[in-house]
Motif scaffolding. Structure first.
Motif, PDB file in Angstrom:
ATOM      1  N   GLN A  47      -4.992   3.436  -6.338  1.00 32.71           N
ATOM      2  CA  GLN A  47      -6.437   3.543  -6.103  1.00 32.71           C
ATOM      3  C   GLN A  47      -7.019   2.274  -5.482  1.00 32.71           C
ATOM      4  OE1 GLN A  47      -9.047   3.141  -9.639  1.00 32.71           O
ATOM      5  NE2 GLN A  47      -7.179   2.762 -10.826  1.00 32.71           N
ATOM      6  N   TYR A  48      -6.376   1.125  -5.663  1.00 36.32           N
ATOM      7  CA  TYR A  48      -6.892  -0.145  -5.147  1.00 36.32           C
ATOM      8  C   TYR A  48      -6.351  -0.480  -3.752  1.00 36.32           C
ATOM      9  CZ  TYR A  48      -8.599  -0.909  -9.896  1.00 36.32           C
ATOM     10  OH  TYR A  48      -9.253  -0.783 -11.103  1.00 36.32           O
ATOM     11  N   LEU A  49      -5.522   0.396  -3.210  1.00 35.23           N
ATOM     12  CA  LEU A  49      -4.956   0.146  -1.876  1.00 35.23           C
ATOM     13  C   LEU A  49      -5.849   0.745  -0.786  1.00 35.23           C
ATOM     14  CD1 LEU A  49      -1.200   0.991  -2.631  1.00 35.23           C
ATOM     15  CD2 LEU A  49      -2.290  -1.257  -2.629  1.00 35.23           C
ATOM     16  N   PRO A  50      -5.998   0.079   0.371  1.00 35.92           N
ATOM     17  CA  PRO A  50      -5.452  -1.246   0.704  1.00 35.92           C
ATOM     18  C   PRO A  50      -6.314  -2.349   0.098  1.00 35.92           C
ATOM     19  CG  PRO A  50      -6.719  -0.411   2.541  1.00 35.92           C
ATOM     20  CD  PRO A  50      -6.733   0.669   1.514  1.00 35.92           C
ATOM     21  N   LYS A  51      -5.659  -3.438  -0.329  1.00 38.78           N
ATOM     22  CA  LYS A  51      -6.372  -4.545  -0.959  1.00 38.78           C
ATOM     23  C   LYS A  51      -6.885  -5.561   0.059  1.00 38.78           C
ATOM     24  CE  LYS A  51      -3.733  -4.277  -5.283  1.00 38.78           C
ATOM     25  NZ  LYS A  51      -2.821  -4.998  -6.188  1.00 38.78           N
ATOM     26  N   PHE A  52      -6.263  -5.584   1.245  1.00 40.61           N
ATOM     27  CA  PHE A  52      -6.653  -6.548   2.267  1.00 40.61           C
ATOM     28  C   PHE A  52      -6.283  -6.001   3.637  1.00 40.61           C
ATOM     29  CE2 PHE A  52      -2.595  -7.641   0.318  1.00 40.61           C
ATOM     30  CZ  PHE A  52      -1.737  -7.606   1.403  1.00 40.61           C
ATOM     31  N   SER A  53      -6.705  -6.686   4.671  1.00 42.24           N
ATOM     32  CA  SER A  53      -6.436  -6.236   6.037  1.00 42.24           C
ATOM     33  C   SER A  53      -4.934  -6.135   6.278  1.00 42.24           C
ATOM     34  CB  SER A  53      -7.059  -7.204   7.044  1.00 42.24           C
ATOM     35  OG  SER A  53      -6.750  -6.829   8.365  1.00 42.24           O
ATOM     36  N   GLY A  54      -4.489  -4.957   6.743  1.00 40.92           N
ATOM     37  CA  GLY A  54      -3.081  -4.769   7.027  1.00 40.92           C
ATOM     38  C   GLY A  54      -2.248  -4.375   5.832  1.00 40.92           C
ATOM     39  N   ASP A  55      -2.869  -4.239   4.655  1.00 40.70           N
ATOM     40  CA  ASP A  55      -2.140  -3.876   3.443  1.00 40.70           C
ATOM     41  C   ASP A  55      -1.682  -2.417   3.531  1.00 40.70           C
ATOM     42  OD1 ASP A  55      -1.017  -4.111   0.946  1.00 40.70           O
ATOM     43  OD2 ASP A  55      -2.886  -3.806  -0.160  1.00 40.70           O
ATOM     44  N   VAL A  56      -0.698  -2.077   2.686  1.00 40.86           N
ATOM     45  CA  VAL A  56      -0.201  -0.700   2.655  1.00 40.86           C
ATOM     46  C   VAL A  56      -1.283   0.232   2.107  1.00 40.86           C
ATOM     47  CG1 VAL A  56       2.203  -1.376   2.386  1.00 40.86           C
ATOM     48  CG2 VAL A  56       0.784  -1.052   0.349  1.00 40.86           C
ATOM     49  N   LEU A  57      -1.171   1.513   2.438  1.00 42.26           N
ATOM     50  CA  LEU A  57      -2.127   2.524   1.990  1.00 42.26           C
ATOM     51  C   LEU A  57      -1.539   3.308   0.825  1.00 42.26           C
ATOM     52  CD1 LEU A  57      -3.324   3.943   5.433  1.00 42.26           C
ATOM     53  CD2 LEU A  57      -4.362   2.132   4.069  1.00 42.26           C
ATOM     54  N   GLN A  64       0.096   6.280  -1.151  1.00 45.63           N
ATOM     55  CA  GLN A  64       1.078   7.234  -0.637  1.00 45.63           C
ATOM     56  C   GLN A  64       0.903   8.639  -1.205  1.00 45.63           C
ATOM     57  OE1 GLN A  64       3.293   6.392   1.861  1.00 45.63           O
ATOM     58  NE2 GLN A  64       2.066   4.512   1.838  1.00 45.63           N
ATOM     59  N   THR A  65       0.498   8.746  -2.472  1.00 45.66           N
ATOM     60  CA  THR A  65       0.400  10.059  -3.102  1.00 45.66           C
ATOM     61  C   THR A  65      -0.953  10.695  -2.799  1.00 45.66           C
ATOM     62  OG1 THR A  65      -0.536   9.212  -5.177  1.00 45.66           O
ATOM     63  CG2 THR A  65       1.866   9.218  -4.975  1.00 45.66           C
ATOM     64  N   PRO A  66      -1.021  12.032  -2.765  1.00 38.72           N
ATOM     65  CA  PRO A  66      -2.304  12.700  -2.512  1.00 38.72           C
ATOM     66  C   PRO A  66      -3.393  12.320  -3.524  1.00 38.72           C
ATOM     67  CG  PRO A  66      -0.504  14.253  -2.252  1.00 38.72           C
ATOM     68  CD  PRO A  66       0.099  12.994  -2.805  1.00 38.72           C
ATOM     69  N   ILE A  67      -3.023  12.222  -4.807  1.00 39.04           N
ATOM     70  CA  ILE A  67      -4.025  11.850  -5.817  1.00 39.04           C
ATOM     71  C   ILE A  67      -4.466  10.403  -5.617  1.00 39.04           C
ATOM     72  CG2 ILE A  67      -4.467  11.544  -8.279  1.00 39.04           C
ATOM     73  CD1 ILE A  67      -2.638  13.882  -8.856  1.00 39.04           C
ATOM     74  N   GLY A  68      -3.522   9.532  -5.279  1.00 37.23           N
ATOM     75  CA  GLY A  68      -3.878   8.139  -5.008  1.00 37.23           C
ATOM     76  C   GLY A  68      -4.849   8.027  -3.849  1.00 37.23           C
ATOM     77  N   ILE A  69      -4.654   8.846  -2.823  1.00 39.34           N
ATOM     78  CA  ILE A  69      -5.568   8.872  -1.673  1.00 39.34           C
ATOM     79  C   ILE A  69      -6.956   9.311  -2.111  1.00 39.34           C
ATOM     80  CG2 ILE A  69      -6.079  10.127   0.462  1.00 39.34           C
ATOM     81  CD1 ILE A  69      -3.028  10.114   0.992  1.00 39.34           C
ATOM     82  N   CYS A  70      -7.023  10.354  -2.942  1.00 40.76           N
ATOM     83  CA  CYS A  70      -8.321  10.853  -3.429  1.00 40.76           C
ATOM     84  C   CYS A  70      -9.063   9.792  -4.228  1.00 40.76           C
ATOM     85  CB  CYS A  70      -8.117  12.105  -4.283  1.00 40.76           C
ATOM     86  SG  CYS A  70      -7.541  13.539  -3.370  1.00 40.76           S
ATOM     87  N   LEU A  71      -8.347   9.097  -5.123  1.00 43.45           N
ATOM     88  CA  LEU A  71      -8.988   8.061  -5.939  1.00 43.45           C
ATOM     89  C   LEU A  71      -9.458   6.887  -5.079  1.00 43.45           C
ATOM     90  CD1 LEU A  71      -6.782   7.791  -9.180  1.00 43.45           C
ATOM     91  CD2 LEU A  71      -8.758   9.234  -8.727  1.00 43.45           C
ATOM     92  N   ALA A  72      -8.618   6.461  -4.138  1.00 40.71           N
ATOM     93  CA  ALA A  72      -8.969   5.320  -3.285  1.00 40.71           C
ATOM     94  C   ALA A  72     -10.226   5.611  -2.467  1.00 40.71           C
ATOM     95  CB  ALA A  72      -7.803   4.976  -2.362  1.00 40.71           C
ATOM     96  N   LEU A  73     -10.312   6.809  -1.924  1.00 42.14           N
ATOM     97  CA  LEU A  73     -11.497   7.192  -1.147  1.00 42.14           C
ATOM     98  C   LEU A  73     -12.719   7.317  -2.042  1.00 42.14           C
ATOM     99  CD1 LEU A  73      -9.944   9.912   1.209  1.00 42.14           C
ATOM    100  CD2 LEU A  73     -10.797   7.669   1.906  1.00 42.14           C
ATOM    101  N   ALA A  74     -12.565   7.997  -3.182  1.00 42.00           N
ATOM    102  CA  ALA A  74     -13.703   8.262  -4.064  1.00 42.00           C
ATOM    103  C   ALA A  74     -14.284   6.972  -4.620  1.00 42.00           C
ATOM    104  CB  ALA A  74     -13.266   9.184  -5.190  1.00 42.00           C
ATOM    105  N   ASP A  75     -13.433   6.066  -5.052  1.00 38.36           N
ATOM    106  CA  ASP A  75     -13.898   4.799  -5.627  1.00 38.36           C
ATOM    107  C   ASP A  75     -14.711   4.005  -4.615  1.00 38.36           C
ATOM    108  OD1 ASP A  75     -14.271   2.602  -7.202  1.00 38.36           O
ATOM    109  OD2 ASP A  75     -12.176   1.958  -7.233  1.00 38.36           O
ATOM    110  N   ARG A  76     -14.208   3.887  -3.405  1.00 33.42           N
ATOM    111  CA  ARG A  76     -14.890   3.095  -2.381  1.00 33.42           C
ATOM    112  C   ARG A  76     -16.207   3.741  -1.951  1.00 33.42           C
ATOM    113  NH1 ARG A  76      -9.636   2.064  -2.211  1.00 33.42           N
ATOM    114  NH2 ARG A  76      -8.871   0.029  -1.462  1.00 33.42           N
ATOM    115  N   ARG A 136      -9.373   3.558   7.441  1.00 33.40           N
ATOM    116  CA  ARG A 136      -7.921   3.464   7.630  1.00 33.40           C
ATOM    117  C   ARG A 136      -7.191   4.614   6.947  1.00 33.40           C
ATOM    118  NH1 ARG A 136      -4.756  -1.428   5.823  1.00 33.40           N
ATOM    119  NH2 ARG A 136      -3.109  -0.102   6.693  1.00 33.40           N
ATOM    120  N   ILE A 137      -7.602   4.930   5.717  1.00 32.99           N
ATOM    121  CA  ILE A 137      -6.928   6.012   4.985  1.00 32.99           C
ATOM    122  C   ILE A 137      -7.083   7.335   5.727  1.00 32.99           C
ATOM    123  CG2 ILE A 137      -6.984   7.385   2.867  1.00 32.99           C
ATOM    124  CD1 ILE A 137      -7.757   4.780   1.373  1.00 32.99           C
TER     125      ILE A 137
END
Length: 697
Positions: A435-445, A447-459, A491-492
């Motif tokens: 959920q915290y990815l990416p942490k900085f410019s160029g960081d990895v994104l 990978q899992t569908p749920i992780g993508i949902c959390l990362a987008l929703a949190d931000r 980016r995501i």
């Protein structure tokens, strides 16, 4: 040709700043030498814990002489009718300490003037260097300077000695309140006394003999090689972050690497916690196996060539043991209750005073994450909605854990460990870290569908909330890291190839701030507009970093696509179009079309009346437009924007011919309006991809 040596000896300099200070000193001196027209062959910088130094090779002994022209009054004012010098000319000559008869005529495009050309003799470099070095020291990027004893001179650490030499001679100077000399000091413990430098070229070799490796890069290479050798002995891989390597290099004069170990029982603790404490607190290099699993060893760098290294190793093992035991205690303490139980304390932890608690934020994240999960399902992705909601409610639980309380950089990571220990589904556990990815410019994104949902929703939840309470980023202030969050969202969506509309996401995020007592966001419309504008503004920062030209970004932004993946596809298409031979002419023609349509006083019709096309050039253009309209339809349906623009290059010749042979603003109103309608269709074709008129080719 001469070698100059400058050395500033200090108490131990700040290790995290040493490399920056070295580079800044070298750059400043180089710039000043160039500005003063002092030639030199090369300049080498040195930096060690107790010194900053420069060696300038092949420097000239003096500045070159130069001619300088002084311009006086105009010829008309400088001489009277008889050709005698006027008071103005005499005064000008007197100011230069010359006779009026020595004045010359200077011809300019603004008229003729009297003047004088004089030779300015260059100064001796030895006279200029003390001020050059002092200026460089004054300009170093030091956040807070200090004074030592009764001295009024300020520096980052107390200055102990100054060396300034030209070959084997001392250049007399007072720098940082110290008289220059030719004596330096060696290693603080192995060679603490003063030693005389016989020649500026002897500097590095002398310090080597005094157990000081003065060259920062050379010292760092020694450390790297020793660490690699010790790791190879046990078939391990050393974790060597560049920042840590720079800091360790700045801490030692004479680096010696030693390997120690710790009890294997500590390996049950999340290795990120062990690595964090060993790197941050002890400046150790950790070791892993080929699979990245931490091994019960570490490498440290000592600054002393000890007769009994075993004692140093045992001392470091003794020091690190309590730190690892602390991490173990926190890890075991947290496991006395399940991860979900930690969420109870989130109900009293404030996320932001006006935006409620972390628990309330988790609830909003759950709503938005499941909304995104439903969109992904519609696109054919395998994702469990219930697991997504569960992950969202667990996402911030580890913020209440003892381990994250001690090691804040483990947020999310600790949650993943605890979720696995609690038997949560792997998809849920993995997403807590992601959920915290990416942490900085160029960081990895994520990978899992749920992780993508959390990362987008949190931000998105944070973006909407902070804009709603009127605290957007201003200047360099961005306490909620909204700029980084916005680029993370873009980016995501782009790199994960997710055709999701930002409008839908932002509207849902705003909706989630509603509660039973009404909305927490008073001006929903304003918040939506501001957040969308902010997200769109991040495209420029993101793409310029990738080397995309600003005019390309502006061309796509002009049509305001709301889907980041679509935006990216258009950017790539415009980049490819810009390289085509027809691009420049088409961009100019589009500017012309846009200007003509903008100046039109009446509403331009959508359709072209073919019967009113009287000129061959406009008939040809109309035919080409019709063909292009037909050709691009399937390409647009597949979002193949590159091919769309490739197809539209067929309009280059007809459009050029049209402007050469056809008068758009005809006196016949019907002809004029029909031609404007034709140009409107041309414009509309290009706007299906981007506003090509923005390109500067």
């Amino acid at each position: 040709m001469t070698t100059i040596l400058f050395e500033l000896g200090c108490e131990e300099l700040p290790p995290k700043s040493l490399k920056t200070l070295r580079d800044a000193l070298q750059n400043s001196v180089t710039e000043q030498l160039v500005a003063a027209d002092i030639s030199f062959d090369s300049i080498k910088a040195f930096a060690a814990p107790r010194r900053l130094a420069l060696q300038i090779h092949g420097i000239a002994d003096k500045q070159p002489d130069r001619s300088e022209q002084k311009r006086g009054p105009a010829i008309k004012a400088a001489f009277d009718a008889e050709g005698n010098p006027s008071r103005a000319a005499i005064g000008f000559a007197k100011g230069l300490c010359i006779e009026a008869s020595e004045l010359i005529t200077i011809n300019t495009d603004k008229g003729d003037y009297v003047g004088y050309e004089q030779t300015v003799h260059g100064k001796a470099v030895a006279e200029l260097l003390p001020q050059i070095f002092q200026t460089a020291l004054d300009n170093l990027p030091i956040a807070k300077r200090m004074r030592s004893g009764a001295s009024r001179d300020e520096f980052v650490r107390p200055v102990q000695w100054v060396v300034l030499m030209a070959d084997d001679r001392v250049i007399d100077a007072n720098i940082q309140g110290h008289q220059s000399g030719q004596q330096t000091r060696g290693h603080r413990f192995h060679s603490p006394e003063y030693h005389t430098i016989n020649h500026a070229n002897d500097y590095e070799a002398l310090l080597d003999s005094l157990k000081v490796v003065a060259d920062f890069d050379k010292r760092q290479a020694f450390i790297n090689n020793q660490v690699q050798a010790l790791a190879d002995e046990i078939n391990a891989t050393a974790i060597v972050p560049q920042d840590l390597l720079d800091e360790v290099t700045a801490l030692v004069d004479f680096p010696i690497a030693l390997r120690a170990d710790f009890e294997p029982r500590f390996l049950q603790v999340p290795q990120e916690a062990l690595i964090s404490t060993m790197q941050a607190d002890q400046k150790y290099f950790c070791l892993t196996d080929k699979d990245g699993k931490l091994q019960p060893y570490f490498i440290f760098i000592t600054n002393i060539a000890s007769k009994d290294p075993k004692q140093i190793i045992e001392g470091n093992e003794k020091v690190v043991r309590p730190r690892l035991a602390d991490a173990e205690f926190f890890f075991l303490q947290d496991q006395k209750q399940p991860l979900f139980a930690l969420t109870e304390s989130l109900k009293t932890r404030v996320f932001q005073d006006q935006l409620g608690t972390i628990w309330e934020k988790s609830e909003r994240i759950a709503k938005l994450a499941t909304f995104i999960a439903a969109l992904l399902q519609q696109q054919g992705q395998q994702i469990n909605i219930d697991d997504t909601a569960r992950a969202a409610m667990l996402a911030k639980a580890d913020l209440a854990s003892s381990l994250v309380g001690e090691y804040p950089d483990l947020q999310g990571i600790a949650g993943t460990y605890y979720a696995r220990l609690n038997g949560e589904p792997e998809a849920v556990a993995a997403s807590l870290e992601e959920q915290y990815l990416p942490k900085f410019s160029g960081d990895v994104l994520p990978q899992t569908p749920i992780g993508i949902c959390l990362a987008l929703a949190d931000r998105l939840d944070t973006l909407v909330g902070v804009f709603a309470i009127g605290q957007p980023p201003t200047g360099s202030k961005d306490p909620f890291s909204l700029r980084r969050s916005a680029i993370g969202v873009l980016r995501i969506l782009i790199e994960k190839q997710l055709p999701i509309n930002l409008v839908a996401l932002v509207e849902q995020a705003i909706k989630n701030y509603s509660d039973d007592n009404g909305s927490k966001i008073e001006k929903m419309g304003d918040t939506f507009t501001q957040v969308m504008a902010f997200l769109n503004s991040r495209y420029r920062a993101m793409y310029t970093e990738q080397g995309v030209s600003v005019d390309t970004i502006q061309a796509v932004q002009a049509i305001n696509p709301h889907m980041p993946l679509d935006f990216d596809q258009r950017i790539r298409a415009v980049q490819a179009f810009s390289a085509l031979p027809q691009a420049s002419m088409l961009a100019d023609s589009n500017k012309r079309v846009a200007n003509i349509l903008a100046k039109s006083e009446s509403l331009v019709a959508e359709n072209v009346e073919e019967a009113l096309l009287t000129e061959p050039a406009e008939q040809t253009l109309y035919s080409s437009v019709r063909q292009a309209q037909t050709a691009v339809q399937p390409q647009l349906a597949q979002a193949d924007y590159t091919q769309v623009l490739q197809t539209l290059t067929s309009l280059d010749a007809p459009l050029t011919q049209f402007f050469e042979e056809v008068m758009v603003n005809s006196e016949d109103a019907a002809l004029k309006n029909n031609r404007l309608a034709l140009l409107k269709q041309v414009r509309a074709l290009f706007l299906t991809v981007a506003d090509i008129s923005e390109l500067q080719l």
